[in-house]
Design a protein around this motif. Structure first.
Motif, PDB file in Angstrom:
ATOM      1  N   GLN A 187      95.579  23.529 -57.606  1.00 40.89           N
ATOM      2  CA  GLN A 187      96.435  22.703 -56.763  1.00 40.89           C
ATOM      3  C   GLN A 187      97.897  23.101 -56.876  1.00 40.89           C
ATOM      4  OE1 GLN A 187      94.730  18.711 -58.029  1.00 40.89           O
ATOM      5  NE2 GLN A 187      95.172  18.297 -55.893  1.00 40.89           N
ATOM      6  N   ALA A 188      98.328  23.461 -58.093  1.00 44.64           N
ATOM      7  CA  ALA A 188      99.721  23.864 -58.280  1.00 44.64           C
ATOM      8  C   ALA A 188     100.039  25.091 -57.432  1.00 44.64           C
ATOM      9  CB  ALA A 188      99.989  24.147 -59.755  1.00 44.64           C
ATOM     10  N   GLY A 189      99.092  26.028 -57.360  1.00 40.24           N
ATOM     11  CA  GLY A 189      99.287  27.199 -56.526  1.00 40.24           C
ATOM     12  C   GLY A 189      99.339  26.858 -55.044  1.00 40.24           C
ATOM     13  N   LEU A 190      98.520  25.897 -54.632  1.00 40.93           N
ATOM     14  CA  LEU A 190      98.493  25.496 -53.228  1.00 40.93           C
ATOM     15  C   LEU A 190      99.779  24.814 -52.780  1.00 40.93           C
ATOM     16  CD1 LEU A 190      94.890  24.096 -52.638  1.00 40.93           C
ATOM     17  CD2 LEU A 190      95.986  25.948 -51.374  1.00 40.93           C
ATOM     18  N   THR A 191     100.474  24.149 -53.699  1.00 39.86           N
ATOM     19  CA  THR A 191     101.680  23.405 -53.336  1.00 39.86           C
ATOM     20  C   THR A 191     102.686  24.299 -52.641  1.00 39.86           C
ATOM     21  OG1 THR A 191     101.348  21.952 -55.242  1.00 39.86           O
ATOM     22  CG2 THR A 191     103.515  21.900 -54.217  1.00 39.86           C
ATOM     23  N   ARG A 192     102.801  25.537 -53.077  1.00 40.56           N
ATOM     24  CA  ARG A 192     103.775  26.460 -52.480  1.00 40.56           C
ATOM     25  C   ARG A 192     103.411  26.815 -51.044  1.00 40.56           C
ATOM     26  NH1 ARG A 192     103.318  28.384 -57.800  1.00 40.56           N
ATOM     27  NH2 ARG A 192     101.663  29.839 -57.211  1.00 40.56           N
ATOM     28  N   GLN A 193     102.110  26.805 -50.724  1.00 42.06           N
ATOM     29  CA  GLN A 193     101.682  27.182 -49.370  1.00 42.06           C
ATOM     30  C   GLN A 193     101.607  25.997 -48.410  1.00 42.06           C
ATOM     31  OE1 GLN A 193      99.900  28.746 -52.103  1.00 42.06           O
ATOM     32  NE2 GLN A 193     101.297  30.450 -51.716  1.00 42.06           N
ATOM     33  N   VAL A 194     101.149  24.848 -48.891  1.00 46.88           N
ATOM     34  CA  VAL A 194     100.862  23.731 -47.975  1.00 46.88           C
ATOM     35  C   VAL A 194     101.674  22.471 -48.275  1.00 46.88           C
ATOM     36  CG1 VAL A 194      98.526  24.611 -47.615  1.00 46.88           C
ATOM     37  CG2 VAL A 194      98.903  22.871 -49.350  1.00 46.88           C
ATOM     38  N   GLY A 195     102.531  22.500 -49.296  1.00 46.08           N
ATOM     39  CA  GLY A 195     103.344  21.337 -49.608  1.00 46.08           C
ATOM     40  C   GLY A 195     102.618  20.347 -50.511  1.00 46.08           C
ATOM     41  N   THR A 196     103.358  19.354 -50.990  1.00 44.40           N
ATOM     42  CA  THR A 196     102.822  18.386 -51.948  1.00 44.40           C
ATOM     43  C   THR A 196     101.699  17.547 -51.341  1.00 44.40           C
ATOM     44  OG1 THR A 196     104.940  18.247 -53.109  1.00 44.40           O
ATOM     45  CG2 THR A 196     103.391  16.446 -53.461  1.00 44.40           C
ATOM     46  N   VAL A 197     101.902  17.037 -50.120  1.00 42.40           N
ATOM     47  CA  VAL A 197     100.895  16.175 -49.499  1.00 42.40           C
ATOM     48  C   VAL A 197      99.613  16.953 -49.224  1.00 42.40           C
ATOM     49  CG1 VAL A 197     100.343  14.751 -47.494  1.00 42.40           C
ATOM     50  CG2 VAL A 197     102.617  14.628 -48.506  1.00 42.40           C
ATOM     51  N   GLY A 198      99.743  18.164 -48.718  1.00 42.92           N
ATOM     52  CA  GLY A 198      98.566  18.971 -48.440  1.00 42.92           C
ATOM     53  C   GLY A 198      97.778  19.289 -49.691  1.00 42.92           C
ATOM     54  N   ALA A 199      98.490  19.659 -50.767  1.00 43.35           N
ATOM     55  CA  ALA A 199      97.804  19.972 -52.021  1.00 43.35           C
ATOM     56  C   ALA A 199      97.175  18.728 -52.636  1.00 43.35           C
ATOM     57  CB  ALA A 199      98.786  20.604 -53.004  1.00 43.35           C
ATOM     58  N   THR A 200      97.806  17.565 -52.435  1.00 46.66           N
ATOM     59  CA  THR A 200      97.229  16.307 -52.912  1.00 46.66           C
ATOM     60  C   THR A 200      95.919  16.005 -52.192  1.00 46.66           C
ATOM     61  OG1 THR A 200      99.418  15.410 -53.405  1.00 46.66           O
ATOM     62  CG2 THR A 200      97.626  13.821 -53.172  1.00 46.66           C
ATOM     63  N   ALA A 201      95.903  16.252 -50.886  1.00 43.34           N
ATOM     64  CA  ALA A 201      94.731  15.919 -50.073  1.00 43.34           C
ATOM     65  C   ALA A 201      93.517  16.773 -50.412  1.00 43.34           C
ATOM     66  CB  ALA A 201      95.064  16.083 -48.583  1.00 43.34           C
ATOM     67  N   VAL A 202      93.750  17.983 -50.904  1.00 42.07           N
ATOM     68  CA  VAL A 202      92.662  18.940 -51.113  1.00 42.07           C
ATOM     69  C   VAL A 202      91.568  18.389 -52.010  1.00 42.07           C
ATOM     70  CG1 VAL A 202      92.145  21.085 -52.334  1.00 42.07           C
ATOM     71  CG2 VAL A 202      93.901  21.049 -50.579  1.00 42.07           C
ATOM     72  N   ARG A 203      91.948  17.806 -53.159  1.00 42.98           N
ATOM     73  CA  ARG A 203      90.939  17.362 -54.128  1.00 42.98           C
ATOM     74  C   ARG A 203      90.051  16.269 -53.566  1.00 42.98           C
ATOM     75  NH1 ARG A 203      93.472  13.925 -59.046  1.00 42.98           N
ATOM     76  NH2 ARG A 203      91.242  13.692 -59.443  1.00 42.98           N
ATOM     77  N   PHE A 204      90.563  15.497 -52.610  1.00 39.68           N
ATOM     78  CA  PHE A 204      89.801  14.394 -52.048  1.00 39.68           C
ATOM     79  C   PHE A 204      89.004  14.823 -50.819  1.00 39.68           C
ATOM     80  CE2 PHE A 204      93.876  12.452 -53.664  1.00 39.68           C
ATOM     81  CZ  PHE A 204      93.348  12.088 -54.889  1.00 39.68           C
ATOM     82  N   VAL A 205      89.679  15.473 -49.866  1.00 39.43           N
ATOM     83  CA  VAL A 205      89.029  15.860 -48.609  1.00 39.43           C
ATOM     84  C   VAL A 205      87.918  16.871 -48.860  1.00 39.43           C
ATOM     85  CG1 VAL A 205      89.382  16.965 -46.368  1.00 39.43           C
ATOM     86  CG2 VAL A 205      91.076  15.322 -47.241  1.00 39.43           C
ATOM     87  N   PHE A 206      88.159  17.832 -49.744  1.00 45.01           N
ATOM     88  CA  PHE A 206      87.152  18.861 -50.013  1.00 45.01           C
ATOM     89  C   PHE A 206      86.196  18.446 -51.122  1.00 45.01           C
ATOM     90  CE2 PHE A 206      90.229  21.226 -47.625  1.00 45.01           C
ATOM     91  CZ  PHE A 206      89.509  22.210 -46.980  1.00 45.01           C
ATOM     92  N   GLY A 207      86.558  17.438 -51.899  1.00 45.90           N
ATOM     93  CA  GLY A 207      85.666  16.982 -52.958  1.00 45.90           C
ATOM     94  C   GLY A 207      84.624  15.984 -52.491  1.00 45.90           C
ATOM     95  N   PHE A 208      84.952  15.162 -51.484  1.00 42.36           N
ATOM     96  CA  PHE A 208      84.047  14.102 -51.039  1.00 42.36           C
ATOM     97  C   PHE A 208      82.684  14.612 -50.573  1.00 42.36           C
ATOM     98  CE2 PHE A 208      82.533  11.538 -47.373  1.00 42.36           C
ATOM     99  CZ  PHE A 208      81.974  10.505 -48.114  1.00 42.36           C
ATOM    100  N   PRO A 209      82.605  15.670 -49.755  1.00 39.10           N
ATOM    101  CA  PRO A 209      81.272  16.113 -49.308  1.00 39.10           C
ATOM    102  C   PRO A 209      80.338  16.452 -50.465  1.00 39.10           C
ATOM    103  CG  PRO A 209      82.989  17.158 -47.995  1.00 39.10           C
ATOM    104  CD  PRO A 209      83.682  16.469 -49.132  1.00 39.10           C
ATOM    105  N   PHE A 210      80.864  17.014 -51.530  1.00 34.17           N
ATOM    106  CA  PHE A 210      80.011  17.356 -52.676  1.00 34.17           C
ATOM    107  C   PHE A 210      79.541  16.099 -53.403  1.00 34.17           C
ATOM    108  CE2 PHE A 210      82.563  21.119 -51.893  1.00 34.17           C
ATOM    109  CZ  PHE A 210      81.596  22.114 -51.905  1.00 34.17           C
ATOM    110  N   ALA A 211      80.430  15.102 -53.530  1.00 34.41           N
ATOM    111  CA  ALA A 211      80.031  13.849 -54.163  1.00 34.41           C
ATOM    112  C   ALA A 211      78.979  13.131 -53.332  1.00 34.41           C
ATOM    113  CB  ALA A 211      81.254  12.951 -54.359  1.00 34.41           C
TER     114      ALA A 211
END
Length: 291
Positions: A21-45
């Motif tokens: 996520q820290a690496g993603l922050t530079r490319q997509v910003g704080t909000v985008g990197a925050t969303a990743v763990r939830f939006v991409f994690g939910f389908p697996f859960a």
């Protein structure tokens, strides 16, 4: 003790996820990197819960469970955003250390809200380990940028509040095994978080949405690691007070310092090594008390 193994697995997976996520922050910003763990994690859960339902009954949540889960879900969104802001301002290892001031706040909140006993031995162990965190952070406090320091501490407090919400939801769920309860609450909370973050990105930050889709490989990895780590956090919360889990999880600071040196070329000084030693002592003390 199953909760010990679950916590160590969760801490390891979370360290890897935080780095992604820290690496993603530079490319997509704080909000985008925050969303990743939830939006991409939910389908697996959701998929894991659907597969589990083939072999065992899924406990049905009531309004109390959903209320606790919502508290945990929203607090975790805020905590993740402040964590990534701190990483951008102070570095990966330092941000992780500042967040880990969480156990003291968590122990006090748990005693008040969930009536979980503290005791002088547990408080002492938590205090020693947390002091180790402060030293291990390596922050030159006189020269520190207080903005990132404040967001790091606030992130830790919100992570503590989210842990209280998750444990409350797990305790309020009807009788079932700890693993299926953890998986059920994981799917519920990630579903809530995915909806909130996806709505925000669509309505307010489509540039970040396009960014995380363009970086879908890294986003997918962060989501998988996030869901995997959260499942084991929840297993720990189902079996023991959240303060025990989060104090043991301070070993993540040691992992983060090692990762900082390897990936981000950040050095570890004598004071940080002393802090790491205190973390080990505090965690060992906690385990002897909790055994």
């Amino acid at each position: 003790m199953i909760w010990v193994a679950a916590t160590l697995i969760a801490a390891t997976a979370q360290t890897a996820r935080n780095a992604a996520q820290a690496g993603l922050t530079r490319q997509v910003g704080t909000v985008g990197a925050t969303a990743v763990r939830f939006v991409f994690g939910f389908p697996f859960a959701a998929l894991a819960l659907a597969l589990a339902a083939i072999w065992m009954p899924i406990p049905r949540p009531d309004t109390m469970v959903l209320a606790w889960a919502a508290l945990g879900a929203l607090a975790q969104i805020g905590a993740t955003a402040f964590m990534l802001m701190t990483m951008r301002g102070q570095g990966f290892g330092v941000a992780t250390a500042l967040m880990k001031t969480e156990p003291i706040t968590l122990a006090l909140i748990g005693a008040v809200i969930l009536a979980e006993p503290l005791g002088p031995a547990r408080l002492g162990a938590i205090a020693v380990a947390t002091l180790g965190v402060v030293l291990a952070s390596g922050v030159a406090w006189k020269r520190a940028a207080w903005g990132p320091v404040a967001t790091g501490v606030l992130s830790g407090a919100l992570f503590g509040l989210s842990a209280i919400g998750f444990r409350g939801a797990l305790l309020a769920l009807p009788d079932a095994g700890y693993a299926i309860r953890a998986l059920t609450i994981l799917a519920i909370t990630l579903g809530m978080q995915a909806v909130v973050m996806a709505a925000w990105l669509v309505l307010r930050d489509r540039r970040a949405l396009a960014g995380i889709m363009a970086e879908w490989r890294v986003s997918l990895g962060a989501g998988v690691l996030g869901a995997f780590a959260s499942l084991f956090w929840f297993i720990g919360f189902a079996l023991t007070p959240a303060a025990n889990v989060r104090t043991l999880a301070l070993v993540e600071v040691v992992m983060a310092q090692a990762l900082s040196g390897r990936l981000f070329r950040q050095t570890v000084g004598p004071l940080q090594l002393a802090g790491i030693g205190l973390i080990v002592v505090g965690v060992g003390w906690l385990l002897s008390v909790a055994a």
